[in-house]
Design an enzyme around this catalytic site. Structure first.
Site, PDB file in Angstrom:
ATOM      1  N   HIS A  88       0.852  -1.190   0.000  1.00 19.87           N
ATOM      2  CA  HIS A  88       0.000   0.000   0.000  1.00 19.87           C
ATOM      3  C   HIS A  88       0.884   1.234   0.000  1.00 19.87           C
ATOM      4  O   HIS A  88       1.829   1.326   0.771  1.00 19.87           O
ATOM      5  CB  HIS A  88      -0.902   0.028   1.246  1.00 19.87           C
ATOM      6  CG  HIS A  88      -1.739   1.262   1.305  1.00 19.87           C
ATOM      7  ND1 HIS A  88      -2.938   1.366   0.638  1.00 19.87           N
ATOM      8  CD2 HIS A  88      -1.532   2.471   1.880  1.00 19.87           C
ATOM      9  CE1 HIS A  88      -3.433   2.575   0.831  1.00 19.87           C
ATOM     10  NE2 HIS A  88      -2.595   3.267   1.577  1.00 19.87           N
ATOM     11  N   ASP A 167     -15.236   2.635   7.566  1.00 20.29           N
ATOM     12  CA  ASP A 167     -14.182   3.561   7.145  1.00 20.29           C
ATOM     13  C   ASP A 167     -14.677   4.498   6.051  1.00 20.29           C
ATOM     14  O   ASP A 167     -14.323   5.677   6.041  1.00 20.29           O
ATOM     15  CB  ASP A 167     -12.949   2.786   6.659  1.00 20.29           C
ATOM     16  CG  ASP A 167     -11.930   3.746   6.062  1.00 20.29           C
ATOM     17  OD1 ASP A 167     -11.443   4.608   6.813  1.00 20.29           O
ATOM     18  OD2 ASP A 167     -11.664   3.673   4.850  1.00 20.29           O
ATOM     19  N   ARG A 174     -14.410  12.872   7.806  1.00 18.31           N
ATOM     20  CA  ARG A 174     -13.121  13.519   8.102  1.00 18.31           C
ATOM     21  C   ARG A 174     -12.759  14.521   7.020  1.00 18.31           C
ATOM     22  O   ARG A 174     -12.209  15.582   7.290  1.00 18.31           O
ATOM     23  CB  ARG A 174     -12.023  12.451   8.222  1.00 18.31           C
ATOM     24  CG  ARG A 174     -12.137  11.623   9.493  1.00 18.31           C
ATOM     25  CD  ARG A 174     -11.302  10.359   9.382  1.00 18.31           C
ATOM     26  NE  ARG A 174      -9.924  10.663   9.061  1.00 18.31           N
ATOM     27  CZ  ARG A 174      -9.107   9.842   8.404  1.00 18.31           C
ATOM     28  NH1 ARG A 174      -9.525   8.655   8.012  1.00 18.31           N
ATOM     29  NH2 ARG A 174      -7.884  10.195   8.150  1.00 18.31           N
ATOM     30  N   SER A 189      -7.652   3.736   9.253  1.00 16.84           N
ATOM     31  CA  SER A 189      -8.383   3.722   7.988  1.00 16.84           C
ATOM     32  C   SER A 189      -7.676   2.823   6.964  1.00 16.84           C
ATOM     33  O   SER A 189      -8.281   1.925   6.373  1.00 16.84           O
ATOM     34  CB  SER A 189      -8.485   5.166   7.472  1.00 16.84           C
ATOM     35  OG  SER A 189      -8.887   5.201   6.131  1.00 16.84           O
ATOM     36  N   LYS A 193      -8.704  -1.583   5.992  1.00 12.34           N
ATOM     37  CA  LYS A 193      -8.986  -2.110   4.649  1.00 12.34           C
ATOM     38  C   LYS A 193      -7.986  -3.202   4.273  1.00 12.34           C
ATOM     39  O   LYS A 193      -8.341  -4.212   3.677  1.00 12.34           O
ATOM     40  CB  LYS A 193      -8.955  -0.969   3.630  1.00 12.34           C
ATOM     41  CG  LYS A 193     -10.192  -0.067   3.740  1.00 12.34           C
ATOM     42  CD  LYS A 193     -10.090   1.179   2.895  1.00 12.34           C
ATOM     43  CE  LYS A 193      -9.167   2.191   3.495  1.00 12.34           C
ATOM     44  NZ  LYS A 193      -9.253   3.548   3.021  1.00 12.34           N
TER      45      LYS A 193
HETATM   46  N1  URA Z   1      -5.953   6.812   2.771  1.00 13.73           N
HETATM   47  C1  URA Z   1      -6.903   6.147   3.429  1.00 13.73           C
HETATM   48  O1  URA Z   1      -7.382   5.119   2.980  1.00 13.73           O
HETATM   49  N2  URA Z   1      -7.339   6.648   4.598  1.00 13.73           N
HETATM   50  C2  URA Z   1      -6.853   7.767   5.147  1.00 13.73           C
HETATM   51  O2  URA Z   1      -7.256   8.155   6.213  1.00 13.73           O
HETATM   52  C3  URA Z   1      -5.855   8.457   4.438  1.00 13.73           C
HETATM   53  C4  URA Z   1      -5.411   7.956   3.253  1.00 13.73           C
END
Ligand code: URA
Length: 433
Positions: A88, A167, A174, A189, A193
């Protein structure tokens, strides 16, 4: 009769406001009650601001992550009979590394389930880039994803709506309440995932520098450490590289042009920085999956990674030999003097590509696959007066003025020996076991 709620949102907000610690049960209830609409947006806004200002302990962050995972489905690739590993990136300008990386790692028999997203703002999305390949399809069912991992070894596709739905709701909140940049919230967050996706190992490419989400290297380091701890606590072998996003990665920013550059890397060529980062991340991914001694570079040079790429593109309906789209209009910017390119800032170039049509301002907007920027020189390169420095590509020439406006002052030519503002080495640090 309505069920009695276990806690009161206002009590929890007060606790965090006054720098207290929330219990595991309180966090679990909060995330669940917010997802089902019992806790209101304004209450969750107050809570995210309290977290932004007062932080969370490691235990609280872990509980928040686990609660977000529990809000949706959790994938399981154990039936594949081979290790799984994923990467990621926190996002950057010209960051197309997933494209050559997935087939490179999959070529070693380690499965790579790369669930990706679309871009918003100046950082591009992996799916947007791949959708410039005629016929290529991002949406796969879980069965199709599993079959592709079994038969080809790697897949890049859209993350289904069932992964960590809490999320999605929280991130949108947010975004409009000035609470995106809180490390406990970013870390939970991203990791909710990735853990829900079911990968056995995970390498994080955490960016710092002007084109990064968190520009300051110490904040990026803290984010990386927090995410590595979350991964390890959840039983996912996790490490992170801290990488420099002060200048664009590679020589292309856009969609179709980034695919073209990725294919060059898969053919054993391409810009040195893209190859370096692809190889470093592949080594990390393979090492975490229990394969530390593989000759990663050989698979780029002998065509094995390219074979996997072609098979994966075909499996998703794409034609790896098709011509990629080309923009209707070009505008070339040339060097106004002899010298050395000493500055090329990532963020303005990312915004310029976005203004050319390569990115989207709202999530429902389409992207223009051929729009973007080709760079012809990198910081440190000697240049001659009149030499092309970069080319803007767009379908509508009216877009050039606003793109040129944002890169004004973002690049500079100096003399040999002048300081080159490139933010230092590409890979600044590694965090993990
Ligand atoms: N990417 C995400 O998936 N979540 C965040 O909070 C920031 C970047």
């Amino acid at each position: 009769m309505t069920a009695v709620e276990a806690f009161d949102a206002v009590d929890l907000i007060r606790t965090k406001r006054d720098r207290g610690e929330l219990s595991t049960d309180q966090i679990g209830w909060l995330v669940d009650a917010y997802t089902r609409g019992y806790v209101a947006d304004e209450q969750m806004s107050a809570m995210t601001m309290a977290i932004f200002l007062n932080g969370m302990t490691r235990r609280e962050i872990r509980d928040l992550t686990m609660a977000m995972i529990a809000s949706g489905e959790r994938m399981d690739f154990s039936g594949l009979g081979k290790p799984t590993t994923d990467k990621h990136s926190t996002g950057g300008v010209g960051d197309k590394i997933t494209l050559p990386l997935m087939p490179l790692v999959a070529a070693f028999g380690v499965a790579v389930p790369q669930l990706s997203g679309r871009g918003l703002g100046h950082t591009g999305g992996t799916l947007d880039k791949l959708e410039s390949i005629p016929g290529w399809r991002a949406e796969l069912s879980n069965d199709e994803m599993f079959a592709q991992l079994r038969d080809i070894g790697g897949v890049i596709c859209a993350a289904g709506a069932g992964l960590a739905p809490a999320d999605k709701k929280l991130y949108a909140l947010r975004d409009i309440t000035g609470t995106v940049e809180a490390i406990p919230l970013i870390a939970s967050s991203i990791m909710s995932k990735k853990i829900a996706e079911g990968t056995g190992a995970l390498v994080l490419d955490v960016k710092f520098g002007s084109g990064a989400f968190l520009q300051d290297i110490e904040r990026s380091r803290e984010l990386a450490r927090t995410m590595v701890e979350l991964g390890e606590d959840a039983g996912v072998a996790t490490s992170a590289l801290l990488t420099n996003m002060s200048v664009p990665l590679g020589l292309t920013i856009g969609n179709a042009n980034e695919v073209r550059e990725s294919v060059e890397v898969l053919a054993g060529g391409g810009p040195a920085d893209i190859r370096e980062l692809t190889v470093a991340l592949a080594r990390e991914m393979l090492a975490l999956a229990g394969r530390p001694d593989e000759d990663v570079e050989a698979a780029l040079d002998d065509g094995r990674a390219m074979d996997t790429w072609r098979a994966a593109i075909r499996a998703q309906g794409g034609d790896p030999d098709a011509d990629l789209p080309v923009a209707k209009e070009q505008h070339v910017v040339t060097a106004d003097r002899d010298g050395v390119l000493v500055r090329q800032e990532a963020l303005p170039f990312g915004i310029a590509a976005w203004r050319l049509g390569a990115g989207r301002a709202r999530k429902e907007d389409p992207v223009q696959h051929a729009a973007g920027i080709d760079l012809h020189a990198k910081p440190g390169d000697a240049v001659r007066q009149g030499q092309p420095l970069f080319t803007l590509h767009a379908d509508e020439p009216a877009r050039f003025a606003r793109a040129l406006e944002v890169v004004e002052g973002a690049w500079a030519i100096g003399d040999a020996g002048d300081e080159v503002h490139d933010g230092g080495p590409l890979i600044a640090d590694r965090i993990g076991r």
